[in-house]
Every structure is written in structure tokens, then in C-alpha cells.
Design a protein around this motif. Structure first.
Motif, mmCIF file in Angstrom:
data_model
loop_
_atom_site.group_PDB
_atom_site.id
_atom_site.type_symbol
_atom_site.label_atom_id
_atom_site.label_comp_id
_atom_site.label_asym_id
_atom_site.label_seq_id
_atom_site.Cartn_x
_atom_site.Cartn_y
_atom_site.Cartn_z
ATOM 1 N N VAL A 406 -7.301 -1.800 2.923
ATOM 2 C CA VAL A 406 -5.980 -1.294 2.526
ATOM 3 C C VAL A 406 -6.157 -0.212 1.462
ATOM 4 O O VAL A 406 -7.046 -0.320 0.611
ATOM 5 C CB VAL A 406 -5.145 -2.475 1.951
ATOM 6 C CG1 VAL A 406 -3.927 -1.981 1.219
ATOM 7 C CG2 VAL A 406 -4.756 -3.436 3.046
ATOM 8 N N GLY A 407 -5.337 0.836 1.547
ATOM 9 C CA GLY A 407 -5.368 1.846 0.492
ATOM 10 C C GLY A 407 -6.539 2.818 0.587
ATOM 11 O O GLY A 407 -7.010 3.334 -0.426
ATOM 12 N N GLU A 411 -4.127 7.229 2.518
ATOM 13 C CA GLU A 411 -3.249 6.338 3.299
ATOM 14 C C GLU A 411 -1.813 6.426 2.787
ATOM 15 O O GLU A 411 -1.533 6.140 1.624
ATOM 16 C CB GLU A 411 -3.734 4.883 3.212
ATOM 17 C CG GLU A 411 -2.937 3.911 4.069
ATOM 18 C CD GLU A 411 -3.301 2.462 3.765
ATOM 19 O OE1 GLU A 411 -3.963 1.839 4.616
ATOM 20 O OE2 GLU A 411 -2.951 1.977 2.664
ATOM 21 N N ALA A 435 -8.845 -4.227 -0.751
ATOM 22 C CA ALA A 435 -8.434 -2.873 -1.136
ATOM 23 C C ALA A 435 -9.668 -1.975 -1.147
ATOM 24 O O ALA A 435 -10.761 -2.423 -1.488
ATOM 25 C CB ALA A 435 -7.795 -2.902 -2.516
ATOM 26 N N TYR A 436 -9.471 -0.741 -0.760
ATOM 27 C CA TYR A 436 -10.591 0.202 -0.708
ATOM 28 C C TYR A 436 -11.186 0.417 -2.089
ATOM 29 O O TYR A 436 -10.472 0.600 -3.067
ATOM 30 C CB TYR A 436 -10.132 1.553 -0.146
ATOM 31 C CG TYR A 436 -11.177 2.647 -0.282
ATOM 32 C CD1 TYR A 436 -10.944 3.760 -1.087
ATOM 33 C CD2 TYR A 436 -12.404 2.536 0.366
ATOM 34 C CE1 TYR A 436 -11.918 4.747 -1.235
ATOM 35 C CE2 TYR A 436 -13.376 3.513 0.222
ATOM 36 C CZ TYR A 436 -13.128 4.614 -0.575
ATOM 37 O OH TYR A 436 -14.101 5.573 -0.726
ATOM 38 N N ASP A 449 -9.902 9.552 -3.857
ATOM 39 C CA ASP A 449 -9.444 8.152 -3.843
ATOM 40 C C ASP A 449 -8.061 8.133 -4.468
ATOM 41 O O ASP A 449 -7.860 7.705 -5.601
ATOM 42 C CB ASP A 449 -10.438 7.299 -4.663
ATOM 43 C CG ASP A 449 -10.003 5.838 -4.734
ATOM 44 O OD1 ASP A 449 -10.458 5.136 -5.672
ATOM 45 O OD2 ASP A 449 -9.189 5.434 -3.886
ATOM 46 N N VAL A 451 -5.005 6.759 -3.609
ATOM 47 C CA VAL A 451 -3.990 5.696 -3.575
ATOM 48 C C VAL A 451 -4.130 4.889 -4.865
ATOM 49 O O VAL A 451 -5.176 4.285 -5.107
ATOM 50 C CB VAL A 451 -4.167 4.776 -2.342
ATOM 51 C CG1 VAL A 451 -3.111 3.671 -2.345
ATOM 52 C CG2 VAL A 451 -4.103 5.591 -1.056
ATOM 53 N N LYS A 456 -2.437 -0.045 -4.046
ATOM 54 C CA LYS A 456 -3.398 -0.780 -3.201
ATOM 55 C C LYS A 456 -3.114 -2.277 -3.310
ATOM 56 O O LYS A 456 -3.032 -2.988 -2.301
ATOM 57 C CB LYS A 456 -4.831 -0.517 -3.667
ATOM 58 C CG LYS A 456 -5.400 0.843 -3.317
ATOM 59 C CD LYS A 456 -6.825 0.979 -3.854
ATOM 60 C CE LYS A 456 -7.383 2.369 -3.627
ATOM 61 N NZ LYS A 456 -8.716 2.561 -4.276
ATOM 62 N N LYS A 457 -2.919 -2.745 -4.533
ATOM 63 C CA LYS A 457 -2.721 -4.186 -4.785
ATOM 64 C C LYS A 457 -1.428 -4.657 -4.114
ATOM 65 O O LYS A 457 -1.409 -5.684 -3.426
ATOM 66 C CB LYS A 457 -2.660 -4.427 -6.298
ATOM 67 C CG LYS A 457 -2.735 -5.892 -6.704
ATOM 68 C CD LYS A 457 -3.291 -6.023 -8.137
ATOM 69 C CE LYS A 457 -3.420 -7.485 -8.501
ATOM 70 N NZ LYS A 457 -2.284 -7.976 -9.294
ATOM 71 N N ARG A 459 0.146 -3.306 -1.577
ATOM 72 C CA ARG A 459 0.007 -3.285 -0.117
ATOM 73 C C ARG A 459 -0.841 -4.468 0.351
ATOM 74 O O ARG A 459 -0.524 -5.138 1.342
ATOM 75 C CB ARG A 459 -0.623 -1.963 0.344
ATOM 76 C CG ARG A 459 0.330 -0.779 0.262
ATOM 77 C CD ARG A 459 -0.317 0.515 0.726
ATOM 78 N NE ARG A 459 0.596 1.645 0.513
ATOM 79 C CZ ARG A 459 0.241 2.920 0.641
ATOM 80 N NH1 ARG A 459 -1.009 3.241 0.987
ATOM 81 N NH2 ARG A 459 1.112 3.889 0.435
#
Ligand code: SF4
Length: 567
Positions: A406-407, A411, A435-436, A449, A451, A456-457, A459
């Protein structure tokens, strides 16, 4: 390809072990006794394994080699003279866990000056060697994953001989004096970067198995590595740089190891590889595999003609028979698959081989084609869904799990929504999501990077909440059904029952009638195991059924596991 001499770590003899150094054998000729050197007390070792099943399998080999050398296994880190840390670098958090223990390791070393720390696994990459000592100051020796077979030599323990008859990983005694000469590691160059080369790992695995130097964690389910490394191009991933290009083990060696495991009573085998279904493309062509020719449907094309593939391997292991003429390997699994190589041959083999468990782990990573493109996954969601439709058509009820990042760079909310929609469409049994986090040296570090961590968290939480609902609904479909469970765990008794095994959050509710609500019959204990669909099943029964495959009627379910009674 470059090879090199093996620098040896100086191992100070640890304080005499509480049970004292191993007694010297009485010499037949008393005159010889005079010259027998004092045995050096061997270090008690402890292996800390992080990450994937491949790491677990590698740790079994390292522990097996140390045992074969006569070292004893310490009950924990605090009691060890030698700590081997097998790291994972797939996410920042995995490396941070080990970096965070450097202080504790330094304190242990202050208390035990003989203590030595070895760091291996995917955190040890050739090109980052210079920075390793800075990030892991308590470590004495760094070994890339492909250098692990040299562990004993690099510790200067090669001369020590273990008691004969240690026993091969599959229980057969090892031939007397079977010291295993290591096959030396090497590096190769991928995209201008020096990386591990796994060319020698198949050989060192065969040696370890033959000489009994594999200390398997379980007596009922075994890991069986079949291919090392990864040739794929995922831009976020460190594995191609830490484990190098794909290298398959010879077909017959894999089948032989499976046969030996079956003879030793293993009920389940899991074939391992970062890309297990890419197996065989790098092996030499052979006439006996002339019928193997299916081309890839996505990704980089390879010449598979007359080379064994995973389908061929599955059929060969499925064909093994026990003394009763039944399946020698009742339960066969494989992990991790890649959508490039989910061929029709593989789907047909899974559907036609009765030993193959109805469970497939097929990482998708994102539900959006643009994000997949930036990730370098080289397939579309249409391709992924077509393959999944093919396998669900061939094996109704197969359980499917996946990985999602995710993220990832760039994204958008709409692209994330595509991932949520994919989960609602496919309705996976299980999703491993994270998360990425940028990994040093991976191509994705050239992308912004962008997002934010909070997004990220948020999502990730939304995705996990959705999957918890889907997982619970999938489990409810199994209420009243009978699952075939390999019982492999004796659960610790608990006072009250609000948390599921494995540290799962307490289930919001349990659907069905909880078999553990009433006191257990005398002599019964709580047990656990996995169904053929790889679902975690809790049950009660006599402890003697650990290691057996039993039928369990599912009486209650939570989002992450099932509960049942012996049918
Ligand atoms: S397939 Fe991709 S994610 Fe998996 S190990 Fe290879 S590079 Fe990494």
C-alpha cells in the motif's frame, strides 16, 4: 563470476560449558594418549530467524551444520556463545528489528567475551558491505545468503568433528567421518551491481541433506527448497540484489529429498523458492522433458523447451508411493508463486495430483495497472484475474492468498481504490499487506516516495479492515464443513479464551458454536494445525494425535482461523 579464499573468524574458546568439555575418547594405544590435544569447548549456538520460509529453511541448514560439527544448541540468545541472525530486508521494519538489538547484543558480549555474532540473510548484500559494520556494530561476521554454507569454515570449526551418527535431516545416520566440504560462494553482476550468485547452493544443499546436516524445525512438515534467487524486476524489491539470479536444484535431487522425507514420516512438504513456479528454466534441456514447452503468458519470455517445470516436479513427487501403496507425501504445497509462471500445465498438475493441497499464494501487490507498471511487475490485472479464473475453474474451493503493498510511489486514492475493488472481487482467504518502505539500492528509490506516511497508514488500516470482513465471511462459508487437518501444535493451556493463537487480535465475534466454551474431556488438550486450504484450525483432542492428519468438523470461525471438533 569470482571465487575467493575463506577468511576465518577467530573464535575464542568459550568458558568451559557447565556440563564440561566433551571427554576425549580413550585411545587404544596408551602411548598415543600423551599427544591428544585438549578438545576446544565448542560454542553453544542460537539462530534467530526473521522473514520468509526460505530463511527458515536456510536456518535449518546452518543449525544442522553447527550440530554436525559438535556444537550444542543454546536454549536462547542469553545462553549462547554464538548467535546467528538470519535477517529479512523486504521491509525497513524487518531490518530495524535487528538494528534495534545491537545494544542488547553488545551487553551480552560484555558479559560473555567469547560471544560471537554472525549476521546473514538479505540484509547482507555485497555492495552494502562497507555500511554493514556501521549499522550492525555488534556483529563479528557478515555472510551473504549464498555464503551461509561456509558458516562452519568461516568460524574455524571445520576441524571439529561431531559425534558420528548425528543423523541426516531425514533421520538416516550419516556415514562415518562425513565432513561436508563447503562449495565456495561467489558473486555475479546484475545491472552493473555485484550480487550473490547461487550457483553452488544446490550442491551444498545436496551435501547437507546427504550428510544429515539439516536440523528441521518440525517432525511432521518439511521445507524443501527447489530454486534460489530471483530474476524478476520488481522495482521495490531487494531480493535480486541479496540472493542473485534464479538457480534451480537438479530435478532428481529434489525428488530424492522428497522421497527421503516421506520415508522419515513427514506428512507434508512445502516446495520453496522466491519464485517457486519459475523452477527449471535454467536447468539443461533433457529428452525426458521433451513434452514441456509452454510459453510464459506475461513477463520476459524464456526458453522452457525440454526443461522440467514445477508441474513436472509436482507430478513426480505425487507419484511417490508409500509401503502401503498410498501417497508417500499426503500433502504437497509450494510457495511463493509469480503470475508470470502460473501456466496451464501447473494448473492441470495441481488439479490432477491428489497430494497437492488446495491453497495457492499468488502475490498481486496492487490492483492498479499503472501502479503495477511502476512496480515493474510486468503483468496486468486482466492477466492476473484470467489466471485466477483458470485455477478456480480447475480446482473449485481452492483457497487463495496474496501480498499487497500500500502507498507505493505515486499511488493515488483512485489507484488505491482499485486495489480495494480487487479484494472485493477476488475475495481472498488471506492478504498479507504492508505499507511501502523504500529499500536501499532498489530501482524504486529513483522514484519519489511521495505518499505521506499517515496516508500509507490510513490506507493500510482501511485495507486490513476490509480484508478482515472478507476473511470472516469466507470462513463462515466453512461452518459445518469437515476439514482435513495436519495437527502440528500442542497449544498452551489458557485461563480464559479471548485471544486467538498466534497473537491475533481478539475476534470481534466468533460465528457458530464455540467448541471451547465447555470444559475439555479428561485427557484432552487444545491443539492446532492447518487444513489442506492452509486455514489455521483449533481443535481439542488427545495429545497423541499431534503429527496425524485428522478430520475436523468446523463448529465456529473467526476472521483469521477456524475452530472445530474431531469428526
Ligand atoms: S518476484 Fe519480485 S517481489 Fe518477489 S522476490 Fe522477486 S523481485 Fe522480489
Amino acid at each position: 563470476m569470482t571465487s575467493r579464499h575463506l577468511p576465518v573468524l577467530d573464535l575464542a574458546p568459550p568458558a568451559v560449558a557447565p556440563d564440561g568439555p566433551r571427554p576425549a575418547a580413550a585411545a587404544a594405544d596408551a602411548r598415543v594418549a600423551e599427544f591428544r590435544p585438549v578438545d576446544q569447548a565448542l560454542p553453544r549456538f542460537w539462530v534467530w530467524t526473521l522473514g520468509c520460509q526460505m530463511n527458515k529453511s536456510d536456518s535449518e541448514e546452518m543449525a544442522g551444520r553447527l550440530l554436525a560439527t559438535g556444537c550444542a544448541e543454546a536454549p536462547g540468545m542469553e545462553a549462547a556463545d554464538l548467535i546467528v541472525i538470519n535477517t529479512c530486508a523486504i521491509r525497513e521494519a524487518a531490518e530495524a528489528k535487528v538494528i534495534g538489538r545491537q545494544g542488547a547484543l553488545a551487553a551480552l558480549k560484555a558479559a560473555n567475551p567469547a560471544l560471537r555474532v554472525v549476521l546473514t540473510g538479505c540484509a547482507v548484500r555485497e555492495r552494502d558491505r562497507a555500511g554493514l559494520r556501521r549499522r550492525f556494530p555488534a556483529v563479528d561476521l557478515f555472510l551473504r545468503p549464498d555464503e551461509e554454507p561456509e558458516l562452519v569454515e568461516r568460524l574455524g570449526l571445520a576441524s571439529a568433528q561431531g559425534p558420528v551418527g548425528l543423523g541426516s535431516g531425514n533421520g538416516a545416520p550419516n556415514p562415518p567421518g562425513s565432513a561436508v566440504a563447503p562449495r565456495t560462494a561467489a558473486t555475479t553482476v546484475v545491472k552493473g551491481v555485484a550480487v550473490s550468485a547461487a550457483d553452488h547452493l544446490a550442491g551444498s544443499r545436496a551435501d547437507a541433506v546427504a550428510s544429515g546436516a539439516v536440523r528441521r524445525e518440525s517432525a511432521v512438515a518439511a521445507w524443501l527448497p527447489i530454486i534460489y534467487g530471483c530474476d524478476k524486476t520488481c522495482t521495490y524489491c531487494i531480493v535480486p540484489f541479496s540472493r542473485g539470479p534464479e538457480r534451480s536444484r537438479p530435478f532428481d535431487e529434489v525428488v530424492d529429498e522428497a522421497r527421503a522425507l516421506a520415508a522419515a514420516g513427514y506428512r507434508e512438504i512445502t516446495l520453496l523458492g522466491q519464485n517457486v513456479n519459475s523452477y527449471g528454466h535454467d536447468l539443461p534441456a533433457e529428452a525426458r522433458f521433451a513434452h514441456v514447452a509452454e510459453a510464459r503468458r506475461a513477463g520476459r519470455q524464456i526458453d522452457r523447451a525440454s526443461r522440467p517445470d514445477l508441474a513436472e516436479l509436482i507430478r513426480a513427487i505425487d507419484a511417490l508411493r508409500g509401503p502401503d501403496g498410498g501417497l508417500a507425501v499426503p500433502r504437497l504445497r509450494f510457495i511463493t508463486s509469480h503470475p508470470w509462471d502460473l501456466s496451464d500445465r501447473l494448473v492441470d498438475a495441481m488439479a490432477e495430483a491428489p497430494s497437492v493441497c488446495a491453497a495457492l499464494h499468488l502475490p498481486v501487490q496492487s490492483g492498479d495497472d499503472e501502479v503495477l507498471h511502476r512496480m515493474g511487475r510486468q503483468y496486468s490485472i486482466a492477466h492476473y484475474e484470467e489466471r485466477l479464473g483458470r485455477i478456480r475453474g480447475a480446482i473449485p474451493g481452492i483457497a487463495v492468498s496474496t501480498d499487497v503493498i500500500v502507498g507505493f510511489c505515486g499511488e493515488t486514492e483512485a489507484q488505491f481504490a482499485s486495489t480495494l475493488r480487487l479484494l472485493e472481487t477476488i475475495r481472498y482467504e488471506q492478504v498479507f499487506a504492508a505499507a511501502y518502505s523504500p529499500r536501499p539500492g532498489t530501482p524504486a528509490t529513483r522514484l519519489p516516495d511521495d505518499v505521506p506516511a499517515a496516508v500509507k497508514k490510513e490506507r493500510l488500516n482501511r485495507l486490513l479492515a476490509l480484508q478482515e470482513e472478507i476473511g470472516f465471511a469466507r470462513n463462515r462459508e466453512r461452518l459445518g464443513s469437515v476439514a482435513s487437518v495436519l495437527v502440528d501444535t500442542l497449544e498452551r493451556p489458557r485461563g480464559h479464551d479471548h485471544a486467538e493463537e498466534g497473537g491475533e487480535p481478539p475476534p470481534p465475534t466468533l460465528a457458530g458454536r464455540d467448541p471451547f466454551a465447555a470444559p475439555l474431556p479428561d485427557g484432552w488438550v487444545r491443539l492446532a494445525g492447518r487444513s489442506r486450504e492452509n486455514r489455521l484450525v483449533h481443535l481439542a483432542g488427545p495429545a497423541a494425535i499431534v503429527g496425524s492428519i485428522v478430520d475436523v468438523r468446523i463448529e465456529a470461525v473467526g476472521p483469521y482461523s477456524l475452530r472445530g471438533v474431531l469428526a
